[in-house]
Design an enzyme around this catalytic site. Structure first.
Site, PDB file in Angstrom:
ATOM      1  N   ARG A 112      38.661  46.069  43.314  1.00 29.79           N
ATOM      2  CA  ARG A 112      38.175  46.111  42.103  1.00 29.79           C
ATOM      3  C   ARG A 112      37.139  47.399  41.959  1.00 29.79           C
ATOM      4  NH1 ARG A 112      42.139  46.275  44.361  1.00 29.79           N
ATOM      5  NH2 ARG A 112      44.327  44.431  44.002  1.00 29.79           N
ATOM      6  N   SER A 146      47.886  44.767  35.834  1.00 28.66           N
ATOM      7  CA  SER A 146      47.573  43.292  35.759  1.00 28.66           C
ATOM      8  C   SER A 146      46.225  43.644  34.962  1.00 28.66           C
ATOM      9  CB  SER A 146      47.034  43.059  37.352  1.00 28.66           C
ATOM     10  OG  SER A 146      48.571  43.028  37.813  1.00 28.66           O
ATOM     11  N   GLU A 151      40.466  43.490  35.129  1.00 30.96           N
ATOM     12  CA  GLU A 151      40.762  44.603  35.164  1.00 30.96           C
ATOM     13  C   GLU A 151      40.589  45.807  34.751  1.00 30.96           C
ATOM     14  OE1 GLU A 151      43.981  46.131  39.051  1.00 30.96           O
ATOM     15  OE2 GLU A 151      43.191  43.688  38.427  1.00 30.96           O
TER      16      GLU A 151
END
Length: 342
Positions: free
Chosen positions: A168, A243, A338
């Site tokens: 990520r 998420s 995130e």
């Protein structure tokens, strides 16, 4: 001829963020081409202001109004630019929806990103955080991208190595943050399918669908879509950004210590350690399904923070920090968002 750029003042960003938060931008401007983007960046009020590049708004948490210029990327285009017997290069404009690109590749009978079906957001946002799901990541098929340098207005091509992809992560979230605007992404996809069904519930879902051992890319995509819809709330029905936290990666020693105390702790081997599902850690701390007025944690997926309607961004941010603190206290593991918090 490029139309004159326009700035819309005092614009509500509620339609442009999937949390559905009522915040305002001092200015909003849309661009549909590199030429329009250059014209916008040449405006004195844009040059002097803080800038936010907005795609689908699916990875943002606004905690206040944005006192600057929001640049809405609407560059379109989906094309096969070259191909041979084995692979095809597909170019997508940065303003295209990511799932729209997945659907286009399936229509062209190309394989490689079907496991990334139904991920929200735009193509331009995908390489910034190397999107991933169900055993696949963008970097697996990434060839190169084109991006415009804000300071100079020059277009530059970035290879996979130059993007510095990690979990990520990319160079655009680190050393080059806020310096470039992605205008197009090129992927190298396979003409011959190699199904990737070993991760999560894909194989079980395919079995439930009556699909044999060699599913097509479209069948894998349909299985992923089914799984995601069963676990993740639709942002059009309940505000969320998917998420909210990254899955932490632990050393083998740390994982072993936790496993000795929590026998059912899941873990997936990664280079240098073990990846642990953040959702499991959060659920063990009692957060799953918790509602605090207008905001809370989703009842089917502990990774997802939700706006039930009327929540403030700072409330959701504070909830995220409470969750991080409780996981740290119980497990000695640090969670990291995130989602970009502004």
């Amino acid at each position: 001829m490029t139309p004159a750029p326009t700035l819309e003042p005092n614009v509500s960003l509620r339609p442009y963020n999937t949390f559905g938060l009522e915040v305002k931008a001092r200015w909003l401007a849309r661009f549909r081409s590199v030429e329009e983007l250059r014209a916008l960046l040449a405006l004195p009020e844009v040059q002097q202001a803080q800038k936010l590049i907005l795609g689908g708004g699916s990875n943002l948490l606004f905690t206040r109004d944005f006192d600057g210029v929001v640049l809405k990327n609407e560059i379109s285009g989906l094309d096969i630019i070259s191909q041979d017997e084995e692979t095809a290069l597909v170019r997508a404009g940065a303003g295209e929806s990511w799932h729209g690109l997945v659907q286009y590749t399936l229509e062209q009978e190309l394989s490689g990103i079907e496991n990334l079906s139904l991920i929200p957001g735009t193509v331009g946002a995908a390489p910034l955080q190397n999107i991933g799901a169900y055993g696949a990541e963008l970097k697996d098929t990434f060839d190169h991208l084109e991006a415009l340098e804000i300071a100079t207005g020059q277009l530059r091509t970035f290879s996979q190595a130059e993007c510095g992809f990690g979990y990520r992560e990319s160079v655009f979230k680190g050393p080059l943050k806020n310096q470039f605007i992605v205008t197009g992404v090129v992927l190298r996809l396979r003409r011959r399918h190699q199904a990737n069904v070993s991760y999560g519930a894909i194989r079980t879902t395919l079995d439930d669908m009556g699909i044999g051992p060699e599913p097509t890319p479209r069948q894998v995509s349909e299985a992923v879509v089914s799984i995601r819809r069963s676990k993740l709330p639709d942002p059009t029905e309940i505000g969320n950004a998917g998420s909210f936290f990254k899955n932490p990666e632990l050393s083998q020693q740390k994982y072993g210590e936790l496993k000795a105390h929590y026998a059912d702790l899941p873990g997936y081997p990664v280079p240098g350690g073990v990846k642990v599902p953040a959702a499991w850690l959060i659920e063990q701390c009692g957060w799953k399904g918790r509602r605090l007025g207008a905001h809370g944690v989703h009842d089917r997926q502990a990774l997802v923070l939700v706006n039930h309607g009327g929540a403030q961004g700072e409330d959701i941010r504070n909830l995220a920090f409470e969750i991080i603190a409780s996981v740290r206290e119980k497990f000695g593991v640090e969670l990291h968002p995130e989602v970009n918090i502004l």
